[in-house]
Design an enzyme around this catalytic site. Structure first.
Site, PDB file in Angstrom:
ATOM      1  N   CYS A   1      -9.318 -21.405  30.941  1.00 34.35           N
ATOM      2  CA  CYS A   1      -8.369 -22.278  29.905  1.00 34.35           C
ATOM      3  C   CYS A   1      -7.527 -23.525  29.717  1.00 34.35           C
ATOM      4  O   CYS A   1      -7.486 -24.387  28.878  1.00 34.35           O
ATOM      5  CB  CYS A   1      -7.735 -21.210  28.629  1.00 34.35           C
ATOM      6  SG  CYS A   1      -8.654 -19.095  28.767  1.00 34.35           S
TER       7      CYS A   1
ATOM      8  N   HIS B   1       0.778 -21.951  24.758  1.00 35.33           N
ATOM      9  CA  HIS B   1      -0.905 -21.612  25.357  1.00 35.33           C
ATOM     10  C   HIS B   1      -1.435 -20.537  23.454  1.00 35.33           C
ATOM     11  O   HIS B   1      -2.374 -21.216  23.028  1.00 35.33           O
ATOM     12  CB  HIS B   1      -1.415 -20.833  25.578  1.00 35.33           C
ATOM     13  CG  HIS B   1      -2.253 -20.807  26.243  1.00 35.33           C
ATOM     14  ND1 HIS B   1      -3.318 -22.164  26.630  1.00 35.33           N
ATOM     15  CD2 HIS B   1      -3.365 -19.139  27.094  1.00 35.33           C
ATOM     16  CE1 HIS B   1      -4.242 -20.718  26.536  1.00 35.33           C
ATOM     17  NE2 HIS B   1      -4.623 -19.684  26.973  1.00 35.33           N
TER      18      HIS B   1
ATOM     19  N   HIS C   1      -9.320 -21.363  19.889  1.00 35.38           N
ATOM     20  CA  HIS C   1      -9.072 -21.269  21.085  1.00 35.38           C
ATOM     21  C   HIS C   1     -10.309 -22.573  21.090  1.00 35.38           C
ATOM     22  O   HIS C   1     -11.220 -21.161  21.269  1.00 35.38           O
ATOM     23  CB  HIS C   1      -8.982 -19.772  21.671  1.00 35.38           C
ATOM     24  CG  HIS C   1      -9.200 -20.411  23.511  1.00 35.38           C
ATOM     25  ND1 HIS C   1      -8.051 -21.203  24.128  1.00 35.38           N
ATOM     26  CD2 HIS C   1      -7.983 -18.886  24.195  1.00 35.38           C
ATOM     27  CE1 HIS C   1      -8.235 -21.223  25.297  1.00 35.38           C
ATOM     28  NE2 HIS C   1      -8.469 -20.110  25.763  1.00 35.38           N
TER      29      HIS C   1
END
Length: 615
Positions: free
Chosen positions: A259, A415, A453
């Site tokens: 990520c 995040h 995401h």
């Protein structure tokens, strides 16, 4: 003297729309903007989606996180095969089929007899295994899809490219054209080996035109194609940008970090500019993970927000369209992240080149910090590394802009995935760093609430949104949350469901990647960047830059106008000025290449000169 990597262009697309000129960011804060900017944002989205700007509700309902749309795939009826062993109830079971449909190796329990030319009868004795075509229902029905109607494959001769590579072509093209300076003019200002491209995906390409098709072809009775393996590689976004957008012969360095992948690539570009190895760096990522198999994998891990999980949170037995739009709930009671697709690219230049060219300056990135977690019990669990990256990024900001700027004029792009584990660990990290640096109420944003995401592109989404915050002075609220969870750490943090006006010079972009890939970038606003440049170059040089920058801004706006009207072209140069090597002119000091204004210098400065003097 040290070189500062400045942001001179950016582009791409995510569920909020086109990134360049802050259009995607403005979709996040649309309800806080004046009507003129609302209309401009709707025009941009309408051009992408093939809709009328007057269809406002339709445009808004088909952007951001939403229920997966049926024209992408039907979540109620996903094709699959069911393993089914068959045993004859009688002595044998017989069926007729074409001879060419028989397997190359026949099961021992089959007897085959020709019944006519090209057709055979199979007598089956004993147990045989069959795969029966059927459908299944997805546990997950929400995703951060690109605006409905946007088709990157239709914008250039895509030739069965995987969707992730289609997005990379679009994102890099958008970023390059947003600069407002012709690429050939920029290339003429530097040696061709002083350009670097740093881009990748985290998961590689996973649709039928790439790895998914490769791995399932034989099992599905199909044939493997010559492109599926090659185009599936995770480095292909860089390779495609080099070969078909820029014609780059300079450095290329795709990096992967789950990520945190965009920030890994950003660090590579930043370090090459700071060291002088590159004067222009194209940094990006592209990910297209919204397919049934990837969703199935994450759901089986327990990582995604499933329909069942959302219904349990809300105490209901049915989810509405509005409920799907609230699937990602950072720092609240939540049940998993929401998968999404995107591509993001930025154009970095060293400060001297940016001033010489009159480039627009959107901000700067002095450094990116990356740390692993140390020993782990589970590869997916968080660890210590992110404490280091956030603290280092905060410390660098303090060292450059001062303690007051960090304490009073900074914010964090968290995040913020929407998982129970993330809300606990990341809130603790940010809160502890805020305490350590004397930050009393650190503003925190979590834009995955809107976008989902996007895996490798996630921190690129954060950077694009941060540039929008500096342009508009509005920090997006975490609007999908009705209340924040009781178990998060917030003594020194400031979380808000509502948008907030903000005037800040520092942003920390934080990413906690699967496997312990932690990264945090320090980014400075345009105003702070200009103050640094004035301190280095003086007011006269800044005034000269500003005069040039006005003309560049006009050219950049022309591209934006074309994109909004639907007349802008994606840069794609297939079989264009291909060099085989024979056209090069070589000496022991330089190499000249056709089509490049400056030669490549072979003068290499050795870092071991002091050693050699003692030999």
């Amino acid at each position: 003297m040290a070189r500062l990597p400045v942001i001179t262009g950016f582009g791409g697309i995510n569920p909020a729309g086109r990134s360049s000129f802050h259009h995607g960011y403005r979709r996040l804060v649309l309800d806080a903007l004046p009507e003129s900017k609302v209309q401009r944002t709707l025009q941009s989205l309408a051009a992408l989606m093939g809709r009328s700007v007057h269809d406002r509700d339709d445009i808004l309902n088909h952007t951001l996180i939403r229920k997966i749309e049926r024209d992408w795939f039907d979540t109620e009826a996903i094709p699959c095969n069911r393993h089914m062993p068959l045993a004859p109830a009688e002595e044998a079971v017989s069926f007729v089929t074409r001879a060419r449909n028989l397997p190359e190796t026949l099961p021992e329990s089959w007897t085959v007899t020709e019944v006519e030319k090209g057709r055979v009868r199979v007598d089956m004795r004993g147990v045989s295994d069959f795969l029966v075509q059927t459908t299944r229902t997805s546990e997950v029905r929400a995703a951060g899809q690109l605006p409905s109607g946007f088709d990157p494959a239709a914008l250039y001769p895509s030739r069965n490219h995987p969707r992730g590579l289609q997005l990379a072509i679009y994102g890099a093209s958008d970023a390059i054209q947003s600069v407002g300076i012709e690429w050939q003019a920029l290339l003429s200002a530097v040696r061709p080996d002083q350009v670097g491209v740093y881009a990748s995906s985290a998961m590689a390409q996973l649709d039928d035109n790439s790895f998914a098709g490769l791995l399932s072809a034989r099992h599905s009775g199909k044939r493997v194609t010559s492109k599926q393996l090659a185009l599936g590689l995770a480095d292909m976004p860089s390779d495609f940008v080099n070969a078909y957008v820029l014609g780059n012969i300079g450095s290329t360095g795709p990096s992967l970090g789950a990520c945190a992948t965009f920030l890994y690539n950003l660090r590579a570009g930043v370090q090459d500019i700071r060291s002088g190895r590159a004067r222009i760096a194209i940094v990006g990522a592209a990910e297209a993970p919204i397919n049934p198999d990837v969703i199935d994998g994450y759901a089986t891990m327990g990582a995604l927000a499933t329909d069942a999980g959302l219904m349990k949170l809300d105490g209901t037995d049915r989810l509405s369209e509005a409920d799907y739009r609230r699937a990602c709930r950072p720092f609240a009671e939540n049940c998993g992240f929401t998968i999404a697709e995107a591509t993001q690219f930025v154009v970095l230049m060293d400060d001297e080149l940016a001033l010489e060219q009159g480039a627009m300056i959107y901000g700067s990135v002095p450094d990116v910090f990356i740390n692993a977690d140390g020993y782990k019990k589970s590869i997916s669990s968080p660890g210590a590394g992110n404490y280091l990256t956030v603290a280092k990024a905060a410390s660098l900001a303090r060292e450059i802009l001062g303690d007051t700027a960090l304490r009073e004029r900074s914010f964090v792009q968290a995040h913020g995935t929407g998982t129970p584990q993330n809300r606990l660990t990341e809130s603790h990290i940010l809160n502890e760093v805020a305490k350590a640096f004397g930050i009393g109420s650190w503003p925190v944003a979590a834009i995955k609430a809107y976008l989902g995401h996007t895996i490798s592109s996630a921190s690129g989404d954060q950077l694009a949104a941060t540039l929008g915050v500096w342009a508009e002075g509005i920090l997006p609220g975490i609007a999908t949350v009705s209340r924040f969870a009781d178990d998060i750490h917030t003594s020194n943090l400031s979380l808000s469901q509502a948008h907030r006006e903000i005037d800040c010079d520092i942003a920390l972009l934080n990413s906690k990647g699967f496997g312990g890939n932690n990264a945090t970038a320090t980014a400075f606003s345009p105003a702070a960047t200009r103050r640094l440049l004035e301190a280095k170059h003086g007011k006269r040089v800044l005034a000269q830059w500003q005069a040039k920058e006005e003309a560049v801004a006009v050219e950049a706006a022309r591209y934006d106008d074309k994109a909004i009207s639907g007349t802008a072209n994606v840069i794609y140069r297939f079989d264009h000025q291909v060099l085989s090597g024979e056209e090069l002119t070589l000496s022991d000091t330089e190499i000249s290449l056709p089509g490049y204004a400056q030669p490549v210098s072979l003068a290499v400065e050795t870092p071991y000169a002091d050693w050699l003097n003692k030999v």
